[in-house]
Design an enzyme around this catalytic site. Structure first.
Site, mmCIF file in Angstrom:
data_model
loop_
_atom_site.group_PDB
_atom_site.id
_atom_site.type_symbol
_atom_site.label_atom_id
_atom_site.label_comp_id
_atom_site.label_asym_id
_atom_site.label_seq_id
_atom_site.Cartn_x
_atom_site.Cartn_y
_atom_site.Cartn_z
ATOM 1 N N LYS A 138 -9.727 29.340 -45.676
ATOM 2 C CA LYS A 138 -8.338 28.928 -45.450
ATOM 3 C C LYS A 138 -8.267 27.969 -44.252
ATOM 4 O O LYS A 138 -7.689 26.884 -44.339
ATOM 5 C CB LYS A 138 -7.462 30.159 -45.184
ATOM 6 C CG LYS A 138 -6.001 29.821 -45.080
ATOM 7 C CD LYS A 138 -5.202 30.899 -44.403
ATOM 8 C CE LYS A 138 -5.091 30.618 -42.927
ATOM 9 N NZ LYS A 138 -4.154 31.450 -42.201
ATOM 10 N N ASP A 157 -3.412 30.495 -48.644
ATOM 11 C CA ASP A 157 -3.175 31.645 -47.768
ATOM 12 C C ASP A 157 -2.398 32.685 -48.573
ATOM 13 O O ASP A 157 -2.276 32.575 -49.788
ATOM 14 C CB ASP A 157 -2.415 31.211 -46.506
ATOM 15 C CG ASP A 157 -0.994 30.789 -46.832
ATOM 16 O OD1 ASP A 157 -0.651 30.685 -48.034
ATOM 17 O OD2 ASP A 157 -0.213 30.591 -45.895
#
Ligand code: SF4
Length: 234
Positions: A138, A157
């Site tokens: 991420k 996310d």
């Protein structure tokens, strides 16, 4: 007898990807941007500061991330100055972000590696970014998109994972699976902006619990997969 929560029943088809992102792109113009985008705007997309802010943002609310980042960058705006700080000083500067003790250790070590192995620059490949402590997919994807202007990455996310499943774009259990699935279903031109669109929508409307379906522009067509209960509109 306790009432069991019921999934909102749906027979609706998945939302079309490109038209939905186009609609959301218009809708989020009036909404507050996520912290990392704000930081990138304020700091002219400085790759080091985008990387560090993204590391700070894990499990932390946006205003806390923003304030901690700005405090830290006043004292340590680049890898060399961050590497010189003690972890205790870093902890004080970034408190109260979640896991500030672990994050302080990772930040110092990341800064040290950037100075020692990368000439004080943030690397521009996924492979190299993943060698930095505390940096997962991420953080690496968001750094590549926001700081390096990459159009080849999708940053997933919890917001992107949750909403892509609610829309019926993917049927996945983890953000990593969602990232892989989105590369298959989303047109390439949207890869870099999926995160901005879905995170902004997720923070303001399509919230984790009690999504605000009654005031959502997608309410008539969204399949709402996995939505257990909609939020009340005041
Ligand atoms: S708020 Fe409700 S209608 Fe809007 S995108 Fe989320 S689940 Fe769908």
């Amino acid at each position: 007898m306790p009432v069991r929560p019921q999934s909102v029943p749906t027979l609706r088809a998945p939302l079309p990807v490109a038209p939905t992102l186009t609609k959301l792109g218009r809708a989020i113009r009036s909404l507050e941007l996520p912290a990392i985008e704000k930081i990138a705007e304020e700091l002219m997309g400085d790759a080091f500061q985008v990387l560090i802010s993204t590391m700070l943002s894990a499990q932390t609310k946006d205003p806390v991330t923003l304030a901690a980042s700005l405090r830290l960058f006043k004292v340590a705006p680049d890898p060399a100055s961050l590497a010189r700080l003690t972890t205790a000083r870093i902890e004080k500067l970034i408190y109260p972000v979640s896991f500030y003790r672990n994050k302080a250790v990772h930040l110092k070590e990341t800064a040290r590696i950037l100075v020692k192995d990368f000439g004080g620059q943030v690397p521009t490949t996924m492979e190299a970014l993943l060698t930095l402590p505390g940096v997962g997919r991420k953080t690496a994807n968001l750094t590549l998109i926001v700081a390096c202007r990459s159009a080849d990455n999708i940053c997933v996310d919890t917001h992107v994972h949750r909403i892509a499943n609610r829309f019926g774009w993917v049927r996945t259990r983890t953000p990593e699976q969602t990232e892989r699935a989105l590369y298959e279903v989303a047109p390439r031109k949207w890869w870099a902006t999926i995160n901005l669109h879905l995170v902004t929508w997720g923070q303001h409307v399509c919230k984790p619990i009690y999504p605000q379906c009654g005031r959502c522009l997608l309410n008539d067509t969204c399949p709402k997969i996995g939505v257990v209960r909609e939020g009340r509109i005041a």
